[in-house]
Motif scaffolding. Structure first.
Motif, PDB file in Angstrom:
ATOM      1  N   TRP A 106       0.841  -1.185   0.000  1.00  0.00           N
ATOM      2  CA  TRP A 106       0.000   0.000   0.000  1.00  0.00           C
ATOM      3  C   TRP A 106       0.885   1.247   0.000  1.00  0.00           C
ATOM      4  N   PRO A 107       0.650   2.203  -0.919  1.00  0.00           N
ATOM      5  CA  PRO A 107       1.569   3.338  -1.076  1.00  0.00           C
ATOM      6  C   PRO A 107       1.569   4.326   0.095  1.00  0.00           C
ATOM      7  N   TRP A 108       0.513   4.355   0.891  1.00  0.00           N
ATOM      8  CA  TRP A 108       0.455   5.290   2.009  1.00  0.00           C
ATOM      9  C   TRP A 108       0.472   4.488   3.296  1.00  0.00           C
ATOM     10  N   ASP A 109       1.419   4.806   4.149  1.00  0.00           N
ATOM     11  CA  ASP A 109       1.526   4.000   5.363  1.00  0.00           C
ATOM     12  C   ASP A 109       1.557   4.831   6.638  1.00  0.00           C
ATOM     13  N   GLY A 110       1.336   6.106   6.557  1.00  0.00           N
ATOM     14  CA  GLY A 110       1.358   6.930   7.762  1.00  0.00           C
ATOM     15  C   GLY A 110       0.190   7.888   7.794  1.00  0.00           C
ATOM     16  N   THR A 111      -0.078   8.405   8.966  1.00  0.00           N
ATOM     17  CA  THR A 111      -1.206   9.327   9.103  1.00  0.00           C
ATOM     18  C   THR A 111      -0.908  10.681   8.472  1.00  0.00           C
ATOM     19  N   ASP A 112       0.367  11.001   8.234  1.00  0.00           N
ATOM     20  CA  ASP A 112       0.724  12.290   7.641  1.00  0.00           C
ATOM     21  C   ASP A 112       0.925  12.214   6.137  1.00  0.00           C
ATOM     22  N   ASP A 113       0.755  11.046   5.524  1.00  0.00           N
ATOM     23  CA  ASP A 113       0.931  10.908   4.080  1.00  0.00           C
ATOM     24  C   ASP A 113      -0.230  11.577   3.339  1.00  0.00           C
ATOM     25  N   VAL A 114       0.073  12.043   2.125  1.00  0.00           N
ATOM     26  CA  VAL A 114      -0.952  12.619   1.267  1.00  0.00           C
ATOM     27  C   VAL A 114      -1.163  11.684   0.077  1.00  0.00           C
ATOM     28  N   LEU A 115      -2.325  11.782  -0.542  1.00  0.00           N
ATOM     29  CA  LEU A 115      -2.617  10.891  -1.668  1.00  0.00           C
ATOM     30  C   LEU A 115      -1.692  11.168  -2.845  1.00  0.00           C
ATOM     31  N   LEU A 116      -1.502  12.437  -3.194  1.00  0.00           N
ATOM     32  CA  LEU A 116      -0.607  12.812  -4.287  1.00  0.00           C
ATOM     33  C   LEU A 116       0.366  13.871  -3.775  1.00  0.00           C
ATOM     34  N   SER A 117       1.642  13.548  -3.798  1.00  0.00           N
ATOM     35  CA  SER A 117       2.637  14.524  -3.379  1.00  0.00           C
ATOM     36  C   SER A 117       2.842  15.549  -4.499  1.00  0.00           C
ATOM     37  N   LYS A 118       3.560  16.633  -4.185  1.00  0.00           N
ATOM     38  CA  LYS A 118       3.809  17.653  -5.198  1.00  0.00           C
ATOM     39  C   LYS A 118       4.612  17.070  -6.348  1.00  0.00           C
ATOM     40  N   ALA A 119       5.559  16.194  -6.067  1.00  0.00           N
ATOM     41  CA  ALA A 119       6.358  15.567  -7.128  1.00  0.00           C
ATOM     42  C   ALA A 119       5.479  14.686  -8.015  1.00  0.00           C
ATOM     43  N   ASP A 120       4.525  13.958  -7.418  1.00  0.00           N
ATOM     44  CA  ASP A 120       3.616  13.122  -8.219  1.00  0.00           C
ATOM     45  C   ASP A 120       2.706  13.972  -9.106  1.00  0.00           C
ATOM     46  N   ARG A 121       2.256  15.104  -8.581  1.00  0.00           N
ATOM     47  CA  ARG A 121       1.344  15.957  -9.336  1.00  0.00           C
ATOM     48  C   ARG A 121       2.024  16.652 -10.510  1.00  0.00           C
ATOM     49  N   THR A 122       3.298  16.928 -10.413  1.00  0.00           N
ATOM     50  CA  THR A 122       3.991  17.695 -11.452  1.00  0.00           C
ATOM     51  C   THR A 122       4.954  16.856 -12.275  1.00  0.00           C
ATOM     52  N   ARG A 123       4.939  15.539 -12.107  1.00  0.00           N
ATOM     53  CA  ARG A 123       5.913  14.678 -12.768  1.00  0.00           C
ATOM     54  C   ARG A 123       5.887  14.796 -14.289  1.00  0.00           C
ATOM     55  N   TRP A 124       4.707  14.724 -14.918  1.00  0.00           N
ATOM     56  CA  TRP A 124       4.628  14.695 -16.391  1.00  0.00           C
ATOM     57  C   TRP A 124       4.110  16.002 -16.981  1.00  0.00           C
ATOM     58  N   ARG A 125       4.029  17.026 -16.195  1.00  0.00           N
ATOM     59  CA  ARG A 125       3.442  18.273 -16.667  1.00  0.00           C
ATOM     60  C   ARG A 125       4.175  18.846 -17.879  1.00  0.00           C
ATOM     61  N   ASP A 126       5.488  18.710 -17.952  1.00  0.00           N
ATOM     62  CA  ASP A 126       6.260  19.285 -19.053  1.00  0.00           C
ATOM     63  C   ASP A 126       6.373  18.362 -20.258  1.00  0.00           C
ATOM     64  N   GLU A 127       5.846  17.149 -20.175  1.00  0.00           N
ATOM     65  CA  GLU A 127       5.896  16.219 -21.306  1.00  0.00           C
ATOM     66  C   GLU A 127       4.852  16.635 -22.348  1.00  0.00           C
ATOM     67  N   GLY A 128       5.195  16.463 -23.626  1.00  0.00           N
ATOM     68  CA  GLY A 128       4.304  16.876 -24.708  1.00  0.00           C
ATOM     69  C   GLY A 128       3.041  16.034 -24.827  1.00  0.00           C
ATOM     70  N   TRP A 129       3.076  14.812 -24.404  1.00  0.00           N
ATOM     71  CA  TRP A 129       1.926  13.919 -24.549  1.00  0.00           C
ATOM     72  C   TRP A 129       0.960  14.025 -23.386  1.00  0.00           C
TER      73      TRP A 129
END
Length: 192
Positions: free
Chosen positions: A37-60
């Motif tokens: 399971w990707p989230w294992d703590g009470t302070d984890d968020v569903l989507l981190s800032k890195a996850d949200r912006t990972r493919w933003r600059d990709e053309g597709w």
């Protein structure tokens, strides 16, 4: 078919929501969750800032996101419009002459009309569906025409025979019908 699709879609959506919601709730309460399971703590968020912006600059990325969302909107609109479409007529209100009226099952009238239409000369089979309101039904008739039959004669036989009998027996002022004819598949005849 629409009832089955509704049940399947609602069941799948419910299972996904219960599974994800239960897992997120368990993580938030600090309960033990599986190691994968990707989230294992009470302070984890569903989507981190890195996850949200990972493919933003990709053309597709943006064309793919827009295409997926467009497909989801089209499917949602199709589902919504399918809910508004009426199916077959369940019953027909027959004037019994005493002011009360009687209800005739729509399937019974469809079967009687289809049997009589299928017995016409040159007609291989007929299927009937009643639509509209129970006080003003409409018939959709699909007829399979034999190769030797005349479509005009078959239509006249349906109009003057089966539709007239159905209209008078149900006590209806009119019974509009949409008739679709299709030729029966057959082999070509050899000429010697």
């Amino acid at each position: 078919m629409i009832k089955t699709a509704n049940r399947v879609l609602l069941g799948l959506a419910g299972l996904v929501l219960v599974a994800v919601g239960g897992a997120v709730l368990a993580t938030g309460l600090g309960l033990d969750v599986p190691s994968w399971w990707p989230w294992d703590g009470t302070d984890d968020v569903l989507l981190s800032k890195a996850d949200r912006t990972r493919w933003r600059d990709e053309g597709w990325w943006w064309p793919t996101v827009i295409a997926v969302l467009a497909v989801l909107v089209v499917l949602a609109l199709w589902w919504f419009l399918a809910q508004l479409r009426r199916g077959r007529l369940a019953e027909v209100l027959v004037d019994s002459g005493d002011g009360e009226g009687a209800l005739l099952r729509g399937r019974a009238l469809e079967d009687a009309l289809g049997d009589e239409a299928g017995a016409l000369d040159g007609v291989s089979g007929a299927k009937v569906a009643l639509t509209g309101r129970r006080t003003a039904p409409r018939a959709r008739v699909r007829m399979l025409i034999e190769p030797h039959a005349s479509p005009g004669l078959a239509l006249r036989g349906l109009s003057e025979g089966a539709l007239t009998h159905a209209r008078t027996s149900a006590g209806l002022d009119e019974l509009p019908a949409e008739v679709r004819m299709k030729a029966v598949k057959h082999r070509a005849e050899r000429v010697n």
